[in-house]
Write a protein that holds these residues in place. Structure first.
Motif, PDB file in Angstrom:
ATOM      1  N   ILE A 146      -6.198   9.660  -9.587  1.00  0.00           N
ATOM      2  CA  ILE A 146      -6.024   8.210  -9.619  1.00  0.00           C
ATOM      3  C   ILE A 146      -4.627   7.950 -10.150  1.00  0.00           C
ATOM      4  O   ILE A 146      -4.261   8.435 -11.228  1.00  0.00           O
ATOM      5  CB  ILE A 146      -7.076   7.526 -10.510  1.00  0.00           C
ATOM      6  CG1 ILE A 146      -8.465   7.660  -9.896  1.00  0.00           C
ATOM      7  CG2 ILE A 146      -6.738   6.050 -10.698  1.00  0.00           C
ATOM      8  CD1 ILE A 146      -9.573   7.093 -10.772  1.00  0.00           C
ATOM      9  N   THR A 147      -3.852   7.209  -9.398  1.00  0.00           N
ATOM     10  CA  THR A 147      -2.468   6.960  -9.788  1.00  0.00           C
ATOM     11  C   THR A 147      -2.128   5.493  -9.577  1.00  0.00           C
ATOM     12  O   THR A 147      -2.702   4.820  -8.720  1.00  0.00           O
ATOM     13  CB  THR A 147      -1.496   7.846  -8.988  1.00  0.00           C
ATOM     14  OG1 THR A 147      -0.157   7.607  -9.423  1.00  0.00           O
ATOM     15  CG2 THR A 147      -1.595   7.572  -7.495  1.00  0.00           C
ATOM     16  N   TYR A 168      -7.831   5.862  -0.996  1.00  0.00           N
ATOM     17  CA  TYR A 168      -8.470   4.558  -1.152  1.00  0.00           C
ATOM     18  C   TYR A 168      -7.479   3.634  -1.872  1.00  0.00           C
ATOM     19  O   TYR A 168      -7.110   3.893  -3.022  1.00  0.00           O
ATOM     20  CB  TYR A 168      -9.754   4.679  -1.968  1.00  0.00           C
ATOM     21  CG  TYR A 168     -10.812   5.553  -1.339  1.00  0.00           C
ATOM     22  CD1 TYR A 168     -11.854   5.009  -0.595  1.00  0.00           C
ATOM     23  CD2 TYR A 168     -10.785   6.946  -1.503  1.00  0.00           C
ATOM     24  CE1 TYR A 168     -12.838   5.803  -0.030  1.00  0.00           C
ATOM     25  CE2 TYR A 168     -11.765   7.751  -0.939  1.00  0.00           C
ATOM     26  CZ  TYR A 168     -12.788   7.180  -0.202  1.00  0.00           C
ATOM     27  OH  TYR A 168     -13.760   7.983   0.356  1.00  0.00           O
ATOM     28  N   ASN A 169      -7.079   2.548  -1.215  1.00  0.00           N
ATOM     29  CA  ASN A 169      -6.069   1.658  -1.777  1.00  0.00           C
ATOM     30  C   ASN A 169      -6.639   0.456  -2.510  1.00  0.00           C
ATOM     31  O   ASN A 169      -5.975  -0.094  -3.383  1.00  0.00           O
ATOM     32  CB  ASN A 169      -5.138   1.159  -0.661  1.00  0.00           C
ATOM     33  CG  ASN A 169      -4.246   2.251  -0.111  1.00  0.00           C
ATOM     34  OD1 ASN A 169      -3.777   3.109  -0.848  1.00  0.00           O
ATOM     35  ND2 ASN A 169      -4.019   2.247   1.189  1.00  0.00           N
ATOM     36  N   ASP A 170      -7.828   0.003  -2.141  1.00  0.00           N
ATOM     37  CA  ASP A 170      -8.367  -1.249  -2.679  1.00  0.00           C
ATOM     38  C   ASP A 170      -9.710  -1.045  -3.368  1.00  0.00           C
ATOM     39  O   ASP A 170     -10.508  -1.977  -3.457  1.00  0.00           O
ATOM     40  CB  ASP A 170      -8.513  -2.285  -1.555  1.00  0.00           C
ATOM     41  CG  ASP A 170      -7.202  -2.543  -0.843  1.00  0.00           C
ATOM     42  OD1 ASP A 170      -6.196  -2.775  -1.551  1.00  0.00           O
ATOM     43  OD2 ASP A 170      -7.171  -2.518   0.397  1.00  0.00           O
ATOM     44  N   ALA A 186       0.845  -1.192   0.000  1.00  0.00           N
ATOM     45  CA  ALA A 186       0.000   0.000   0.000  1.00  0.00           C
ATOM     46  C   ALA A 186       0.885   1.248   0.000  1.00  0.00           C
ATOM     47  O   ALA A 186       1.519   1.563   1.002  1.00  0.00           O
ATOM     48  CB  ALA A 186      -0.927  -0.005   1.212  1.00  0.00           C
ATOM     49  N   GLN A 187       0.938   1.938  -1.125  1.00  0.00           N
ATOM     50  CA  GLN A 187       1.732   3.144  -1.238  1.00  0.00           C
ATOM     51  C   GLN A 187       0.975   4.305  -0.589  1.00  0.00           C
ATOM     52  O   GLN A 187      -0.246   4.348  -0.595  1.00  0.00           O
ATOM     53  CB  GLN A 187       2.003   3.455  -2.708  1.00  0.00           C
ATOM     54  CG  GLN A 187       2.654   2.320  -3.472  1.00  0.00           C
ATOM     55  CD  GLN A 187       4.126   2.181  -3.179  1.00  0.00           C
ATOM     56  OE1 GLN A 187       4.734   3.057  -2.590  1.00  0.00           O
ATOM     57  NE2 GLN A 187       4.706   1.071  -3.599  1.00  0.00           N
ATOM     58  N   SER A 188       1.720   5.244  -0.035  1.00  0.00           N
ATOM     59  CA  SER A 188       1.109   6.394   0.624  1.00  0.00           C
ATOM     60  C   SER A 188       1.246   7.627  -0.259  1.00  0.00           C
ATOM     61  O   SER A 188       2.340   7.946  -0.740  1.00  0.00           O
ATOM     62  CB  SER A 188       1.774   6.647   1.979  1.00  0.00           C
ATOM     63  OG  SER A 188       1.533   5.583   2.864  1.00  0.00           O
ATOM     64  N   PRO A 190      -4.615   0.557  -8.733  1.00  0.00           N
ATOM     65  CA  PRO A 190      -4.679   2.019  -8.759  1.00  0.00           C
ATOM     66  C   PRO A 190      -5.132   2.587  -7.407  1.00  0.00           C
ATOM     67  O   PRO A 190      -5.951   1.987  -6.706  1.00  0.00           O
ATOM     68  CB  PRO A 190      -5.712   2.316  -9.856  1.00  0.00           C
ATOM     69  CG  PRO A 190      -5.739   1.083 -10.701  1.00  0.00           C
ATOM     70  CD  PRO A 190      -5.486  -0.046  -9.757  1.00  0.00           C
ATOM     71  N   ILE A 191      -4.582   3.727  -7.057  1.00  0.00           N
ATOM     72  CA  ILE A 191      -4.904   4.419  -5.811  1.00  0.00           C
ATOM     73  C   ILE A 191      -5.753   5.644  -6.137  1.00  0.00           C
ATOM     74  O   ILE A 191      -5.444   6.395  -7.063  1.00  0.00           O
ATOM     75  CB  ILE A 191      -3.625   4.858  -5.083  1.00  0.00           C
ATOM     76  CG1 ILE A 191      -2.749   3.647  -4.761  1.00  0.00           C
ATOM     77  CG2 ILE A 191      -3.951   5.635  -3.809  1.00  0.00           C
ATOM     78  CD1 ILE A 191      -1.360   4.028  -4.280  1.00  0.00           C
TER      79      ILE A 191
END
Length: 217
Positions: free
Chosen positions: A59-60, A101-103, A21-23, A82-83
């Protein structure tokens, strides 16, 4: 011994998920420099919370090589999830991260590529379009657009539009759902046969409470 094994497994999964999970940065000034250069991105700006200050939605997709999918032919596919990040504008001309939002979003895989588009309307509605292109297993490349409105301290799903064109039959279906009026419009036609007249149908939707962003998945 069994409990220690379970604890070790749980800790291992927690560490793996936290690494994956990237921040996103908490505060940003410039959209062009907020993310690493090799991260894919799409973004939109507009006033979401109606305070007269422009907000930012992005969205990245990270370039973590661990989640790239190797193919026999062609370039590897970026299978990172995508995050989604929502930033509110501040009086100091920068953006502050409201929520990450990670998931929530669908990643690409070896069969289907997923693309996202963001729009913030003049009325402050966030519209998020998801388009899927599959190389096999499907005769259609569906698109879904979800509309969210910020109210009562969160984003709520107020509408959804879906479109699918079937390449084998020409069947073309568009469905639009409005969760404020509780109505669904469905239009069917045929892209290959003009003699088949479009058919429009209206149905009532249940008057359920609005879902928060992320609850509908």
């Amino acid at each position: 011994m069994i409990k220690r094994q379970h604890l070790f497994l749980a800790l291992s999964l927690l560490v793996a998920s936290s690494v994956y999970a990237q921040s996103l940065p908490q505060d940003v000034d410039d959209i062009d420099t907020m993310l690493p250069e090799d991260w894919g991105r799409t973004c939109a700006t507009g006033d979401l919370n109606k305070d007269g200050i422009a907000d930012l939605v992005v969205i990245t997709t990270s370039d973590d090589p661990e989640h790239f999918i190797e193919r026999e032919y062609g370039e590897p596919i970026n299978g990172n999830v995508p995050i989604l990040g929502i930033y509110f504008g501040t009086t100091t001309d920068n953006y502050h991260l409201w929520r990450q939002y990670n998931d929530l979003l669908q990643p690409c895989d070896e069969v289907c590529m997923t693309y996202y588009t963001l729009v913030i309307t003049d009325r402050g509605v966030l519209r998020m379009m998801e388009e899927t292109e599959c190389s096999m297993g499907s005769w259609s490349n569906p698109s879904i657009t979800k509309s969210y409105r910020y109210q009562d301290g969160d984003f709520f799903l107020i509408g959804k539009d879906e479109h699918a064109l079937y390449r084998n039959t020409g069947e073309d279906t568009t469905m639009s759902e409005n969760y404020l009026t509780h109505k669904r419009q469905t239009i069917t036609s045929n892209a290959f046969d003009d003699s088949i007249k479009p058919v429009e149908k209206w149905t009532d939707l249940p008057k359920d409470p609005l879902l928060r962003l992320g609850e509908e998945n």
